[in-house]
Motif scaffolding. Structure first.
Motif, PDB file in Angstrom:
ATOM      1  N   ASN A 229     -31.960   1.901   2.163  1.00  0.00           N
ATOM      2  CA  ASN A 229     -33.335   1.378   2.252  1.00  0.00           C
ATOM      3  C   ASN A 229     -33.330   0.147   3.207  1.00  0.00           C
TER       4      ASN A 229
ATOM      5  N   ARG B 131     -41.430   4.619  -8.856  1.00  0.00           N
ATOM      6  CA  ARG B 131     -40.198   3.989  -8.912  1.00  0.00           C
ATOM      7  C   ARG B 131     -40.242   2.605  -9.342  1.00  0.00           C
TER       8      ARG B 131
ATOM      9  N   TYR C 130     -46.642  -9.167  -3.971  1.00  0.00           N
ATOM     10  CA  TYR C 130     -45.944  -9.385  -2.870  1.00  0.00           C
ATOM     11  C   TYR C 130     -46.433 -10.978  -2.560  1.00  0.00           C
TER      12      TYR C 130
ATOM     13  N   ASN D  81     -30.106   9.372  -3.316  1.00  0.00           N
ATOM     14  CA  ASN D  81     -30.332   8.185  -4.362  1.00  0.00           C
ATOM     15  C   ASN D  81     -31.435   8.803  -5.057  1.00  0.00           C
TER      16      ASN D  81
ATOM     17  N   ASN E 175     -23.131  -5.069  -3.700  1.00  0.00           N
ATOM     18  CA  ASN E 175     -22.441  -6.435  -4.051  1.00  0.00           C
ATOM     19  C   ASN E 175     -21.248  -6.338  -3.109  1.00  0.00           C
TER      20      ASN E 175
ATOM     21  N   GLN F 287     -24.385  -2.145 -13.384  1.00  0.00           N
ATOM     22  CA  GLN F 287     -24.109  -2.183 -12.035  1.00  0.00           C
ATOM     23  C   GLN F 287     -24.341  -3.569 -11.374  1.00  0.00           C
ATOM     24  N   ASN F 288     -24.475  -4.647 -12.360  1.00  0.00           N
ATOM     25  CA  ASN F 288     -24.509  -5.855 -11.887  1.00  0.00           C
ATOM     26  C   ASN F 288     -25.534  -6.230 -10.957  1.00  0.00           C
ATOM     27  N   GLY F 289     -26.901  -5.453 -11.011  1.00  0.00           N
ATOM     28  CA  GLY F 289     -27.547  -6.002  -9.901  1.00  0.00           C
ATOM     29  C   GLY F 289     -28.815  -5.080 -10.249  1.00  0.00           C
ATOM     30  N   GLN F 290     -29.897  -5.353  -9.503  1.00  0.00           N
ATOM     31  CA  GLN F 290     -31.259  -4.602  -9.420  1.00  0.00           C
ATOM     32  C   GLN F 290     -30.931  -3.198  -8.873  1.00  0.00           C
TER      33      GLN F 290
ATOM     34  N   ILE G 231     -25.645 -11.359  -4.311  1.00  0.00           N
ATOM     35  CA  ILE G 231     -25.048 -10.691  -5.315  1.00  0.00           C
ATOM     36  C   ILE G 231     -26.208 -10.122  -6.290  1.00  0.00           C
ATOM     37  N   SER G 232     -26.172  -8.991  -6.638  1.00  0.00           N
ATOM     38  CA  SER G 232     -27.219  -8.266  -7.712  1.00  0.00           C
ATOM     39  C   SER G 232     -28.570  -7.955  -6.901  1.00  0.00           C
TER      40      SER G 232
ATOM     41  N   ARG H 168     -37.722  -0.738 -10.430  1.00  0.00           N
ATOM     42  CA  ARG H 168     -36.310  -1.453 -10.273  1.00  0.00           C
ATOM     43  C   ARG H 168     -36.273  -2.435 -11.709  1.00  0.00           C
TER      44      ARG H 168
ATOM     45  N   PHE I 235     -32.928  -4.866 -13.635  1.00  0.00           N
ATOM     46  CA  PHE I 235     -31.661  -5.408 -13.632  1.00  0.00           C
ATOM     47  C   PHE I 235     -30.698  -4.598 -14.456  1.00  0.00           C
TER      48      PHE I 235
ATOM     49  N   GLU J  37     -38.784  -9.877   0.400  1.00  0.00           N
ATOM     50  CA  GLU J  37     -40.165  -9.572   0.583  1.00  0.00           C
ATOM     51  C   GLU J  37     -40.813  -9.692  -0.849  1.00  0.00           C
TER      52      GLU J  37
ATOM     53  N   ASN K  11     -31.142  -6.609  -3.397  1.00  0.00           N
ATOM     54  CA  ASN K  11     -31.421  -5.699  -2.741  1.00  0.00           C
ATOM     55  C   ASN K  11     -32.403  -6.023  -1.387  1.00  0.00           C
TER      56      ASN K  11
END
Lengths: 268, 268, 268, 268
Positions: free
Chosen positions: C18, D5, A60, D54, C82, D13-16, C51-52, D7, D9, C59, C54
């Protein structure tokens, strides 16, 4: 990069504990093309938090993701409470065994990390800087290098402390130090003292992990770090020392963690 | 329902601590139409984990979300390590103050929870059952009821324990109990003993939170719960006791948490 | 500071979503003594990802905690996929309603945030910079200011795009833009275009949230931001524009988010 | 067990994206002594959520941890939005490729999971039951078995749907189905239809993953499951079908997930 947080049951801590991690195993080639550090196999850095912190801090507030990406380094951030990463007798209070052995074994197995000494490093800030030095000296076969930032090398400060005694510069009370470090009258000769561990390794001719130290010149732990620096110099240790303008904060730690990582990488 | 986990700085624990929570403040009316419990204003239940657990347990393994939804109950799950929710002198080891005061004040402010005694309950399992009873008796103005499941009422088991002494049934060593409970020779007369707190409240005519107890007949803590049940009976306490087939596991706790919640709701 | 992540059921997104947040409501007085921004009541900043990304990005990679602490600002970080924070007809795809209304209502209720326009701001980076501008113009009564960084003001770039058409500078294909923005032949005159929303507000004499724009001079979206800057100038808008050396990265966003926050604070 | 959990890329899905997981690789021998399922090497189950859910659902509401522990099964819970785990043309909307290929490759690498078909299963509930069947038929070399609970086999329900057309039983609008499934006039002959995939595999003599189906007799999707059951019967498929009293809820899914897992384990 996989970034996340997991919990598992630690025997050493007798309970569910959290580990935060960054595993840079999926960075697209286009992003790493010119990065020679990224081309070599992934290595591992265990990072320890300071007093009041936990395993989230280096993610963080710190630059764990940058370190992972820049150096192809799995960064494993552990938590150990305000316990200075030391073993004590009480059930579930084997924090040194946790940091130096259990979490290493577990994460190597879970993520398929290298089990080689030259690929395994440990670092930390403040209490975690102390912990990094102490843990590496307690498990010298495991760690190929130490990055110790603004380390809370407080053994001499608390030696001989008595119940109720006011002593300048201490941030906690007698009962706390007694609980965490054991008998304060004999602490300087106990295994809680990194100097004791170092001396023993030296006497037996064992391999000793090279140590990178850094401290801000305005840090309240500056003097403590000079003492340990002198100890290492006097013993001809394989170490380096850097200082720079700065206090006890993330600005300093985020600047020097990469310097330390580069130094231990060159040592291995 | 908001379900989540946050961290904040606890003065009592001297560090970042986690709180898990379920706040049932957004359930669509269609889902709550026939639920008379849901129609009244939201109340609050603080839930304590057992040995080896943390604030995630009642969410991951327990039915915190069901309790929140069925009873319009904010469920706040705290963590306190393996420390039996007791205060000791060491800096950052005020776990009773944390559970009974700091976390209550903080979550009331953060989530706008009711500050009324009759809306505020505390429960737990095993070590957390002990903690729920003890904390409510330490802060009797704060809590309107206690749900104590399979409670680890171990004071009499560890009284007088000596270093190195083997004693049947104990899960940890002398050093652990000494650290957490203080002087084991005088423990039965200390504030760590819920009976001491209870007696003091009774003598001063203070309000005492009503207590729901439940224990599985195959639980290894069955005898301990009979002793405390007898203490409450002998003192004419406002309490109830239930037992049922079961061991020390989530099957039992998830079955009895709702019974306990219903009992304390009726008491207020 | 409470820092955390929660999930709740969004009607607009038809599912669990979230929210990450930093609520600076427990900072010790000693740490805020000289900070005049911290002395006033807490305000709220909604932050949108690119984009991409969340809800974790501001943070983990951004300085959400610093912003919260420096300005006594609740920072609420949302996620919207997106989807450029736009409403479309498909069930569960009301991303503008989510960002401008549902999440505001919900977090105000959950955390007891101020419901005043002058205490409520919205910001974002890249797609989220577009989203911040667009959302504020769609809900001008809600937001007292906008911080739009490196905004993906791409409406004119994608207008008239045909299936299979190669067009320089676009990062996604026709099907994606069609799905997110609707009919690309009429997009410049649709409510997806912030200029359309702005013009309508101006014509009706409605209050329009003041806008802070910043863009790096090496950013691939530099030209797009000049176009929107000119639009605002031509319309006599209450806005400011800043640029500086930089590309499309966190170095720029973390430097300019505080400048933007200070500007919107002075506007209210 | 590591539960957590992360994350990473996703290109598809083109993202995190988030992945929740339970890896039962550290259970003490004493807890698994009599468990023959646990003695064999760890296998893997990918679990898919339903509409509005989710990757957390199978951990928070479902019994992912029990499944992991009872069967020595790595449980990987993915998220794919309300997109029925189908590929469409729009950039970042390759949800089938994600579920059947990208997440499998990635988690095998990250956690060192078995790459054998006979060790790899996929399951899900509702939309995720559909997704499990469809994904396994799209990647028949990857998956050794399917556990499809209360599956949302809605292809025939939405075939030919027109804009604005009210049609009983549908939970979303035309625009949503059009976006997710493509041209609704030709959908029954498209690759979105599991029957089309099945038929093609059968014609080419390819290996087809065996399918476990279960549905509650009070479930609103009961009829849909009978249709697919008949399709499988008519085609002489390797499958089984179970039904039991129950609606579309976790009580049913948590009861039948273990039955399904046991069935696919016996098939391999």
């Amino acid at each position: 990069m996989a970034t996340g947080r997991l919990r598992f049951f630690s025997m050493a801590q007798n309970g569910q504990v959290n580990i935060s991690y960054v595993i840079p195993n999926d960075v697209p080639e286009i992003m790493t093309a010119g990065n020679k550090n990224y081309q070599r196999p992934m290595k591992t850095l265990y990072l320890l938090h300071g007093i009041s912190g936990n395993d989230c801090d280096w993610e963080y507030n710190g630059i764990a993701e940058d370190v992972a990406f820049m150096y192809n380094m799995a960064v494993i951030m552990i938590t150990g409470g305000n316990n200075f990463y030391l073993d004590r007798k009480a059930t579930g209070c084997q924090f040194c065994t946790y940091a130096g052995q259990e979490v290493v074994d577990y994460t190597r197995k879970l993520f398929g990390l290298s089990d080689k000494r030259e690929d395994t490093f440990i670092g930390g800030l403040s209490m975690g800087g102390f912990g990094a030095i102490h843990t590496a000296l307690a498990f010298p076969e495991t760690f190929g290098g130490v990055v110790a930032l603004s380390s809370a090398l407080v053994i001499h400060d608390i030696a001989g402390l008595k119940p109720g005694e006011p002593r300048e510069g201490l941030l906690a009370n007698y009962e706390y130090y007694r609980e965490v470090f054991g008998d304060l009258d004999t602490i300087e000769k106990s295994d809680a003292n990194p100097e004791v561990l170092y001396t023993r390794l030296k006497e037996t001719g064992a391999k000793i992990p090279p140590i990178y130290m850094a401290i801000g010149t305005e840090d309240f732990l500056y003097k403590n770090n000079q003492e340990f620096r002198k100890f290492l110099e006097d013993n001809g240790a394989d170490f380096t020392y850097e200082e720079g303008s700065g206090i006890h904060d993330w600005r300093f730690w985020n600047a020097y963690i990469t310097k330390g990582v580069e130094w231990v990488l060159e040592k291995n």
